[in-house]
Design a protein around this motif. Structure first.
Motif, PDB file in Angstrom:
ATOM      1  N   PRO A   9      -4.558  -3.619   1.153  1.00  9.45           N
ATOM      2  CA  PRO A   9      -4.471  -4.749   0.218  1.00  9.45           C
ATOM      3  C   PRO A   9      -3.872  -4.249  -1.095  1.00  9.45           C
ATOM      4  CG  PRO A   9      -6.722  -4.462   1.039  1.00  9.45           C
ATOM      5  CD  PRO A   9      -5.920  -3.320   1.539  1.00  9.45           C
ATOM      6  N   LYS A  10      -3.190  -5.141  -1.805  1.00 12.44           N
ATOM      7  CA  LYS A  10      -2.560  -4.773  -3.079  1.00 12.44           C
ATOM      8  C   LYS A  10      -3.030  -5.705  -4.181  1.00 12.44           C
ATOM      9  CE  LYS A  10       1.652  -2.891  -1.076  1.00 12.44           C
ATOM     10  NZ  LYS A  10       3.102  -2.948  -1.024  1.00 12.44           N
ATOM     11  N   GLN A  24      -9.598   0.524 -13.724  1.00 10.45           N
ATOM     12  CA  GLN A  24     -10.775   1.033 -13.044  1.00 10.45           C
ATOM     13  C   GLN A  24     -11.883   1.166 -14.075  1.00 10.45           C
ATOM     14  OE1 GLN A  24     -10.153   4.242 -10.273  1.00 10.45           O
ATOM     15  NE2 GLN A  24     -12.289   4.858 -10.379  1.00 10.45           N
ATOM     16  N   LEU A  25     -13.020   0.560 -13.787  1.00 11.02           N
ATOM     17  CA  LEU A  25     -14.139   0.532 -14.733  1.00 11.02           C
ATOM     18  C   LEU A  25     -14.976   1.800 -14.655  1.00 11.02           C
ATOM     19  CD1 LEU A  25     -15.731  -1.131 -16.819  1.00 11.02           C
ATOM     20  CD2 LEU A  25     -16.959  -2.170 -14.913  1.00 11.02           C
ATOM     21  N   TYR A  26     -15.161   2.318 -13.452  1.00  7.90           N
ATOM     22  CA  TYR A  26     -16.017   3.491 -13.259  1.00  7.90           C
ATOM     23  C   TYR A  26     -15.653   4.125 -11.930  1.00  7.90           C
ATOM     24  CZ  TYR A  26     -20.264   6.297 -13.886  1.00  7.90           C
ATOM     25  OH  TYR A  26     -21.135   7.333 -14.065  1.00  7.90           O
ATOM     26  N   ILE A  27     -16.308   5.208 -11.610  1.00  7.86           N
ATOM     27  CA  ILE A  27     -16.032   5.902 -10.358  1.00  7.86           C
ATOM     28  C   ILE A  27     -16.428   5.045  -9.161  1.00  7.86           C
ATOM     29  CG2 ILE A  27     -16.249   8.200 -11.369  1.00  7.86           C
ATOM     30  CD1 ILE A  27     -19.108   8.313 -10.141  1.00  7.86           C
ATOM     31  N   SER A  28     -15.945   5.413  -8.008  1.00 10.91           N
ATOM     32  CA  SER A  28     -16.324   4.729  -6.772  1.00 10.91           C
ATOM     33  C   SER A  28     -17.751   5.102  -6.399  1.00 10.91           C
ATOM     34  CB  SER A  28     -15.393   5.155  -5.632  1.00 10.91           C
ATOM     35  OG  SER A  28     -14.052   4.906  -5.964  1.00 10.91           O
ATOM     36  N   ALA A  29     -18.446   4.184  -5.757  1.00  8.47           N
ATOM     37  CA  ALA A  29     -19.793   4.481  -5.272  1.00  8.47           C
ATOM     38  C   ALA A  29     -19.724   5.716  -4.378  1.00  8.47           C
ATOM     39  CB  ALA A  29     -20.351   3.298  -4.500  1.00  8.47           C
ATOM     40  N   GLY A  30     -20.627   6.653  -4.613  1.00  8.63           N
ATOM     41  CA  GLY A  30     -20.666   7.889  -3.832  1.00  8.63           C
ATOM     42  C   GLY A  30     -19.917   9.047  -4.463  1.00  8.63           C
ATOM     43  N   ARG A  79     -15.179  -6.611 -11.047  1.00  5.63           N
ATOM     44  CA  ARG A  79     -15.363  -6.881  -9.618  1.00  5.63           C
ATOM     45  C   ARG A  79     -15.210  -5.561  -8.875  1.00  5.63           C
ATOM     46  NH1 ARG A  79      -9.879  -8.890 -10.460  1.00  5.63           N
ATOM     47  NH2 ARG A  79      -8.439  -7.784  -9.112  1.00  5.63           N
ATOM     48  N   THR A  80     -15.542  -5.577  -7.621  1.00  7.90           N
ATOM     49  CA  THR A  80     -15.362  -4.367  -6.820  1.00  7.90           C
ATOM     50  C   THR A  80     -14.354  -4.631  -5.714  1.00  7.90           C
ATOM     51  OG1 THR A  80     -17.154  -4.968  -5.338  1.00  7.90           O
ATOM     52  CG2 THR A  80     -17.721  -3.577  -7.202  1.00  7.90           C
ATOM     53  N   VAL A  81     -13.651  -3.571  -5.331  1.00  8.06           N
ATOM     54  CA  VAL A  81     -12.793  -3.696  -4.162  1.00  8.06           C
ATOM     55  C   VAL A  81     -13.633  -3.301  -2.954  1.00  8.06           C
ATOM     56  CG1 VAL A  81     -10.603  -3.399  -5.362  1.00  8.06           C
ATOM     57  CG2 VAL A  81     -11.783  -1.393  -4.516  1.00  8.06           C
ATOM     58  N   GLU A  82     -13.557  -4.097  -1.923  1.00  5.96           N
ATOM     59  CA  GLU A  82     -14.395  -3.883  -0.749  1.00  5.96           C
ATOM     60  C   GLU A  82     -13.795  -2.872   0.229  1.00  5.96           C
ATOM     61  OE1 GLU A  82     -17.443  -5.217  -0.569  1.00  5.96           O
ATOM     62  OE2 GLU A  82     -17.076  -6.143  -2.512  1.00  5.96           O
ATOM     63  N   GLU A  83     -12.502  -2.613   0.073  1.00  3.03           N
ATOM     64  CA  GLU A  83     -11.831  -1.651   0.951  1.00  3.03           C
ATOM     65  C   GLU A  83     -10.793  -0.897   0.134  1.00  3.03           C
ATOM     66  OE1 GLU A  83      -9.259  -3.603   3.931  1.00  3.03           O
ATOM     67  OE2 GLU A  83      -9.626  -5.461   2.835  1.00  3.03           O
ATOM     68  N   THR A  85      -7.679   0.052  -1.606  1.00  2.00           N
ATOM     69  CA  THR A  85      -6.733  -0.934  -2.132  1.00  2.00           C
ATOM     70  C   THR A  85      -5.722  -0.243  -3.034  1.00  2.00           C
ATOM     71  OG1 THR A  85      -8.467  -2.628  -2.117  1.00  2.00           O
ATOM     72  CG2 THR A  85      -6.579  -3.049  -3.540  1.00  2.00           C
ATOM     73  N   LEU A  86      -4.491  -0.718  -3.011  1.00  2.00           N
ATOM     74  CA  LEU A  86      -3.499  -0.249  -3.964  1.00  2.00           C
ATOM     75  C   LEU A  86      -3.561  -1.143  -5.200  1.00  2.00           C
ATOM     76  CD1 LEU A  86      -0.369   0.500  -1.749  1.00  2.00           C
ATOM     77  CD2 LEU A  86      -1.747   2.151  -3.014  1.00  2.00           C
ATOM     78  N   VAL A  87      -3.831  -0.528  -6.338  1.00  2.00           N
ATOM     79  CA  VAL A  87      -3.777  -1.240  -7.614  1.00  2.00           C
ATOM     80  C   VAL A  87      -2.526  -0.716  -8.284  1.00  2.00           C
ATOM     81  CG1 VAL A  87      -4.899  -1.714  -9.812  1.00  2.00           C
ATOM     82  CG2 VAL A  87      -6.283  -1.453  -7.733  1.00  2.00           C
ATOM     83  N   GLY A  88      -1.491  -1.545  -8.288  1.00  2.00           N
ATOM     84  CA  GLY A  88      -0.171  -1.039  -8.662  1.00  2.00           C
ATOM     85  C   GLY A  88       0.233  -0.012  -7.620  1.00  2.00           C
ATOM     86  N   GLU A  89       0.534   1.192  -8.050  1.00  2.00           N
ATOM     87  CA  GLU A  89       0.891   2.272  -7.142  1.00  2.00           C
ATOM     88  C   GLU A  89      -0.269   3.233  -6.896  1.00  2.00           C
ATOM     89  OE1 GLU A  89       3.888   2.386  -5.574  1.00  2.00           O
ATOM     90  OE2 GLU A  89       4.207   0.446  -6.552  1.00  2.00           O
ATOM     91  N   THR A  90      -1.441   2.934  -7.456  1.00  2.52           N
ATOM     92  CA  THR A  90      -2.593   3.832  -7.381  1.00  2.52           C
ATOM     93  C   THR A  90      -3.536   3.411  -6.269  1.00  2.52           C
ATOM     94  OG1 THR A  90      -2.453   4.208  -9.768  1.00  2.52           O
ATOM     95  CG2 THR A  90      -4.529   4.785  -8.699  1.00  2.52           C
ATOM     96  N   LEU A  91      -3.885   4.361  -5.416  1.00  2.00           N
ATOM     97  CA  LEU A  91      -4.872   4.093  -4.368  1.00  2.00           C
ATOM     98  C   LEU A  91      -6.258   4.118  -4.986  1.00  2.00           C
ATOM     99  CD1 LEU A  91      -5.720   3.707  -1.426  1.00  2.00           C
ATOM    100  CD2 LEU A  91      -5.734   6.206  -1.206  1.00  2.00           C
ATOM    101  N   VAL A  92      -6.981   3.031  -4.820  1.00  2.00           N
ATOM    102  CA  VAL A  92      -8.343   2.911  -5.310  1.00  2.00           C
ATOM    103  C   VAL A  92      -9.247   2.811  -4.094  1.00  2.00           C
ATOM    104  CG1 VAL A  92      -9.921   1.468  -6.637  1.00  2.00           C
ATOM    105  CG2 VAL A  92      -7.578   1.795  -7.434  1.00  2.00           C
TER     106      VAL A  92
END
Length: 131
Positions: A9-10, A24-30, A79-83, A85-92
């Motif tokens: 998803p983009k 990005q607001l904070y680190i990913s869970a985990g 909000r959170t990304v559930e999977e 995701t590309l935010v612009g060119e950055t993989l989140v």
């Protein structure tokens, strides 16, 4: 046959016409933050919910380099990304909290678009309590 990589998803990182950036607001869970702390998905979702409540109540206000500057941008909902995701060119990674910023200052917006200004800091501390 060769398997192709799954399409991710983009999300547009910068909406030039609307002067909105997704950060990005904070680190990913985990993941582990700079203080050696980590959290699970439930804590992350509670953080996002609490963040949005604080935005709605005016507790969290825009600041610029940790100094209040409400003339640069306003803070939107997190909000959170559930999977993955590309935010612009950055993989989140999945389970990463994102926030939208509505830029209202042209000079600051130009610096954000050029990459001179990047990222957000919520300058916050939270206390995790187990039930």
């Amino acid at each position: 046959p060769t398997k192709s990589a799954p399409k991710l998803p983009k999300i547009k990182s910068l909406d030039v016409e609307e002067m909105v950036s997704i950060e990005q607001l904070y680190i990913s869970a985990g993941d582990v933050d700079g203080h050696g702390e980590t959290y699970d998905i439930a804590v992350m979702k509670a953080m996002v919910e609490n963040f949005n409540t604080a935005v709605d109540e005016g507790i969290i206000v825009a600041n610029f380099i940790h100094k209040q500057d409400p003339d640069a941008f306003t803070i939107g909902k997190a909000r959170t990304v559930e999977e993955d995701t590309l935010v612009g060119e950055t993989l989140v990674k999945a389970n990463t909290p994102l926030v939208s910023l509505q830029w209202i200052n042209e000079k600051a917006w130009e610096k954000r678009k050029s990459g001179e200004l990047m990222g957000v800091s919520i300058k916050a501390v939270f206390k995790y309590e187990e039930d």
